[in-house]
Design an enzyme around this catalytic site. Sequence first.
Site, PDB file in Angstrom:
ATOM      1  N   ASP A 262     -34.925 -76.687  56.731  1.00 22.55           N
ATOM      2  CA  ASP A 262     -35.613 -77.965  57.076  1.00 22.55           C
ATOM      3  C   ASP A 262     -34.683 -79.185  57.195  1.00 22.55           C
ATOM      4  O   ASP A 262     -34.811 -79.993  58.293  1.00 22.55           O
ATOM      5  CB  ASP A 262     -36.707 -78.142  56.336  1.00 22.55           C
TER       6      ASP A 262
ATOM      7  N   CYS B 198     -50.426 -67.931  73.854  1.00 18.77           N
ATOM      8  CA  CYS B 198     -51.419 -68.984  73.903  1.00 18.77           C
ATOM      9  C   CYS B 198     -52.627 -68.730  74.758  1.00 18.77           C
ATOM     10  O   CYS B 198     -53.524 -69.499  74.948  1.00 18.77           O
ATOM     11  CB  CYS B 198     -50.852 -70.509  73.994  1.00 18.77           C
TER      12      CYS B 198
ATOM     13  N   CYS C 182     -55.768 -71.395  76.238  1.00 12.87           N
ATOM     14  CA  CYS C 182     -56.307 -72.225  75.105  1.00 12.87           C
ATOM     15  C   CYS C 182     -55.571 -73.415  75.024  1.00 12.87           C
ATOM     16  O   CYS C 182     -54.650 -73.774  74.948  1.00 12.87           O
ATOM     17  CB  CYS C 182     -56.219 -71.303  73.433  1.00 12.87           C
TER      18      CYS C 182
ATOM     19  N   CYS D   6     -55.485 -76.917  70.228  1.00 12.45           N
ATOM     20  CA  CYS D   6     -54.604 -77.890  69.472  1.00 12.45           C
ATOM     21  C   CYS D   6     -54.304 -79.123  70.140  1.00 12.45           C
ATOM     22  O   CYS D   6     -54.234 -80.227  69.541  1.00 12.45           O
ATOM     23  CB  CYS D   6     -53.286 -77.089  69.389  1.00 12.45           C
TER      24      CYS D   6
ATOM     25  N   CYS E 228     -56.156 -83.250  68.714  1.00 12.60           N
ATOM     26  CA  CYS E 228     -55.448 -84.536  68.286  1.00 12.60           C
ATOM     27  C   CYS E 228     -55.933 -85.814  68.188  1.00 12.60           C
ATOM     28  O   CYS E 228     -56.353 -86.382  69.466  1.00 12.60           O
ATOM     29  CB  CYS E 228     -54.062 -84.467  69.174  1.00 12.60           C
TER      30      CYS E 228
ATOM     31  N   CYS F 153     -47.970 -89.215  66.555  1.00 12.26           N
ATOM     32  CA  CYS F 153     -48.228 -88.098  65.849  1.00 12.26           C
ATOM     33  C   CYS F 153     -48.825 -88.604  64.367  1.00 12.26           C
ATOM     34  O   CYS F 153     -47.863 -89.262  63.596  1.00 12.26           O
ATOM     35  CB  CYS F 153     -47.334 -86.893  65.765  1.00 12.26           C
TER      36      CYS F 153
ATOM     37  N   CYS G  70     -51.067 -84.364  58.710  1.00 16.80           N
ATOM     38  CA  CYS G  70     -52.166 -83.994  59.460  1.00 16.80           C
ATOM     39  C   CYS G  70     -52.083 -82.277  59.714  1.00 16.80           C
ATOM     40  O   CYS G  70     -51.137 -81.892  60.337  1.00 16.80           O
ATOM     41  CB  CYS G  70     -52.355 -84.789  60.847  1.00 16.80           C
TER      42      CYS G  70
ATOM     43  N   CYS H 299     -54.287 -79.883  64.282  1.00 16.34           N
ATOM     44  CA  CYS H 299     -53.654 -78.851  65.600  1.00 16.34           C
ATOM     45  C   CYS H 299     -53.266 -77.486  65.010  1.00 16.34           C
ATOM     46  O   CYS H 299     -53.850 -76.555  65.736  1.00 16.34           O
ATOM     47  CB  CYS H 299     -52.510 -79.615  66.236  1.00 16.34           C
TER      48      CYS H 299
ATOM     49  N   CYS I 227     -56.228 -73.855  65.624  1.00 18.40           N
ATOM     50  CA  CYS I 227     -55.748 -72.482  66.224  1.00 18.40           C
ATOM     51  C   CYS I 227     -56.301 -71.247  66.120  1.00 18.40           C
ATOM     52  O   CYS I 227     -56.390 -70.634  64.732  1.00 18.40           O
ATOM     53  CB  CYS I 227     -54.207 -72.265  65.880  1.00 18.40           C
TER      54      CYS I 227
END
Length: 349
Positions: free
Chosen positions: A137, A191, A194, A197, A201, A217, A244, A247, A251
């Site tokens: 990361d 996906c 769909c 997500c 938001c 965001c 948050c 989203c 799913c």
Amino acid sequence: MSTSANDDLLDRLREHALAEGFSGFGVCAPDAIPEAAARLKAYIDGGYHGDMIWMAKRQNWRGDPSKLWPEARSIIMLTENYGTSDDPLRLLGVKDRGNISVYARNRDYHDLVKKRLKRVGRWLLEQADGNIKVFVDTAPVMEKPLGAAAGLGWQGKHSNLVSREQGSWFFLGAIFTTIDFTKNAPEVDHCGNCTKCLDICPTNAFVGPYKLDARKCISYLTIEHSGPIDEALRPLLGNRIYGCDDCLAVCPWNKFAAASRDANYWARVELQCPKLAHLVALNDKEFREIFSGSPIKRIGRNRFVRNVLYAIGNSNEAGLRDYTRPLLNDDDPVVRDAAEWAMSRLPVQ
């Protein structure tokens, strides 16, 4: 040794990685994401990265992993499950409590994943000649497209990786190695039509499917953004004080997700539904003590209390005025601004 001659070692490496606690394992080539550089450049040129200057600074490495370490022949991508059995959206309606993203309710994943990666990497070097580098990361590595290239999932319309076996509640780690392993086939997008997500938001942060404007965001605003948050966005934060999960939580593929078996990711009792009245009163020393070993610690007391004050301003709880008033004289101007905004919105008793 040829790639095929390494297949037995790869099988044993996979078994060892899963035994160490990783939940998914895949391999891709360093040049497996040729489209990443152009997409990253377009994203940065559009300003969607906000204040995340680090994303732009080393985009040559970030956009092309083969440039980060030219000697690498394989990238081993691993997932680490941090799923919860609790409903991540449960607290959003409890206005006098703060909602903390699921991944941040206990230990800092950077430390946990990196230590696990190093153990797996050391095991590999004991079995074969070669070199490794591990990344979690903080390095200029685009883990999500690499994870998709390694067959671990696909980047959903919310831009996060989604797995048919694990849902979305997992971290990604990478081991670059000079050993040439057989590569996995990339995963394809599942996906379909769909848009759950995108639709959920609170701040409409998605420019469109697969494209997130970080500047709107909530995860970015409450974690990466250091100054005052746009007043138009503050009411939309609700009681989200760090990150948050909306989203991810909606799913449909998360029906296959499981709760983490690692107690280091289980929510600490005091962070499951913390009182805003308690959090807003934290001084720097108290903040550091409470969040020692937590990813929350890295944003510092001032930014965290700013977030708590926005949540208080959204609470409609008159009783929180007394807890907010002292912050009108805080040493930090951003905290003072947040306190003034909260006081202007709280009902008078």
